[in-house]
Write a protein that holds these residues in place. Sequence first.
Motif, mmCIF file in Angstrom:
data_model
loop_
_atom_site.group_PDB
_atom_site.id
_atom_site.type_symbol
_atom_site.label_atom_id
_atom_site.label_comp_id
_atom_site.label_asym_id
_atom_site.label_seq_id
_atom_site.Cartn_x
_atom_site.Cartn_y
_atom_site.Cartn_z
ATOM 1 N N UNK A 5 0.871 -1.174 0.000
ATOM 2 C CA UNK A 5 0.000 0.000 0.000
ATOM 3 C C UNK A 5 0.905 1.219 0.000
ATOM 4 N N UNK A 6 1.017 1.930 -1.113
ATOM 5 C CA UNK A 6 2.016 2.986 -1.223
ATOM 6 C C UNK A 6 1.762 4.151 -0.283
ATOM 7 N N UNK A 7 2.851 4.730 0.184
ATOM 8 C CA UNK A 7 2.764 5.940 0.985
ATOM 9 C C UNK A 7 2.471 7.129 0.088
ATOM 10 N N UNK A 208 -1.757 9.786 18.009
ATOM 11 C CA UNK A 208 -1.971 10.257 16.639
ATOM 12 C C UNK A 208 -1.719 9.181 15.599
ATOM 13 N N UNK A 209 -0.892 8.200 15.919
ATOM 14 C CA UNK A 209 -0.497 7.216 14.906
ATOM 15 C C UNK A 209 -0.078 5.913 15.571
ATOM 16 N N UNK A 210 -0.398 4.800 14.922
ATOM 17 C CA UNK A 210 0.016 3.484 15.392
ATOM 18 C C UNK A 210 0.792 2.771 14.298
ATOM 19 N N UNK A 211 2.026 2.400 14.604
ATOM 20 C CA UNK A 211 2.826 1.549 13.731
ATOM 21 C C UNK A 211 2.801 0.153 14.361
ATOM 22 N N UNK A 241 -2.205 4.270 6.483
ATOM 23 C CA UNK A 241 -1.268 5.159 5.796
ATOM 24 C C UNK A 241 -0.218 4.384 5.021
ATOM 25 N N UNK A 242 0.092 3.158 5.466
ATOM 26 C CA UNK A 242 1.152 2.391 4.806
ATOM 27 C C UNK A 242 1.039 0.932 5.221
ATOM 28 N N UNK A 243 1.367 0.043 4.282
ATOM 29 C CA UNK A 243 1.417 -1.382 4.588
ATOM 30 C C UNK A 243 2.588 -1.990 3.832
ATOM 31 N N UNK A 244 3.520 -2.580 4.578
ATOM 32 C CA UNK A 244 4.689 -3.236 4.004
ATOM 33 C C UNK A 244 4.678 -4.701 4.411
ATOM 34 N N UNK A 245 5.343 -5.546 3.600
ATOM 35 C CA UNK A 245 5.422 -6.973 3.930
ATOM 36 C C UNK A 245 6.819 -7.490 3.661
ATOM 37 N N UNK A 246 7.277 -8.355 4.567
ATOM 38 C CA UNK A 246 8.565 -9.012 4.367
ATOM 39 C C UNK A 246 8.589 -10.289 5.186
ATOM 40 N N UNK A 247 8.873 -11.413 4.513
ATOM 41 C CA UNK A 247 9.010 -12.710 5.185
ATOM 42 C C UNK A 247 7.798 -13.063 6.039
ATOM 43 N N UNK A 250 3.839 -8.328 8.526
ATOM 44 C CA UNK A 250 3.160 -7.154 7.993
ATOM 45 C C UNK A 250 3.501 -5.953 8.853
ATOM 46 N N UNK A 251 3.920 -4.885 8.207
ATOM 47 C CA UNK A 251 4.286 -3.654 8.902
ATOM 48 C C UNK A 251 3.249 -2.597 8.553
ATOM 49 N N UNK A 252 2.317 -2.376 9.470
ATOM 50 C CA UNK A 252 1.187 -1.498 9.202
ATOM 51 C C UNK A 252 1.391 -0.152 9.870
#
Length: 257
Positions: A5-7, A208-211, A241-247, A250-252
Motif C-alpha cells: 500500500x504505497x505511501x 496520533x499514529x500506530x505503527x 497510511x502504509x502497509x509493508x510486507x517481508x518474510x 506485515x508492517x502497518x
Amino acid sequence: MRRLFPVTDQTSADQTDREWSLDELAEAYEYPGLGPDGHWLRANMVSTLDGAAQHDGRSQPISGETDMRIFGTLRALADVVVVGAETVRQEGYRPARAREAFAARRAAAGQGPAAAIAVVSASLDLDFSLPLFTSPLVPTLVLTGAAAPADRVAEAAKAGAQVVVAGDGTGVDPARAVRELADRGLRRQLTEGGPRLLGQFVAADALDELCLTISPVLTAGDAQRISGGPSVTVPHRLAPACLLEEAGFLFTRYRRI
C-alpha cells in the motif's frame, strides 16, 4: 521488502522484493509537518496473529530482523521515546544511541544526536544505577505525578534524570505528558509501550499514529494485547497510511482521521 500500500503515488518497480535502505524507511515513516505548537505521538508495537503483544513477558521473541530495522528507524526519527516503567524493567532498556546513518537527517531537522528516553512512573521504583540514567547521550526524563515519593524524586535527580511533573496526583495524565514533552521541544514523540501505557494514551485520545507489526506466529496463552487498561466509550477509528510486507511480517501504519 514488498510495498503493498504505497505511501505516495511514486512507487516504482524497483521498490519491491528487495531490502529497503534506511533512507527509504526514514522517508516512509517520516513525521508529518508540525506547526510551531504542534506535536505528534506515534506508537510502535508488535503483535502475533492471535493478538499477543509478548511471549514470556517480552516482545523480542515475536519480533524479527526487519521489525528491528523499523524499530531503529522510528527511534532515529523521534525527539523522545516514551516508555512505561514496567517495560524498562522487563526489556532492559538502554539509552538511545547516535547513528551515523541518520546524523544528517537529524541535523537538518534541528534534532540532537539521539532521542531522549522518557520513563513514565508513578512510584519511581526504578534502578537509577542503570546506564539509562547514568550514561545517556542526552539526559533521560522521568514523567511522574506531583505526589510522587519525594525521596525517589531526589534519587532520580541525583542520578542525572530530569523529573517532569505531568499529573496532579501520584500518577501521570497522558495528555498532559504529551504537552509537557512538547513544551520542552520534544514534539516528535514515540511510545514503545508497554500495553498499559499505550492503553492510557488511547483512552486519553492522545495517540496520533500506530505503527503495528503483525508477526506471523501463534502463541496462545494469556499474554497482554498491545493496548490494555481503561476502555473508550466509542472506539477510535484510524486510517491506513502504509502497509509493508517481508518474510510474512506485515508492517502497518495507521493515522488519526
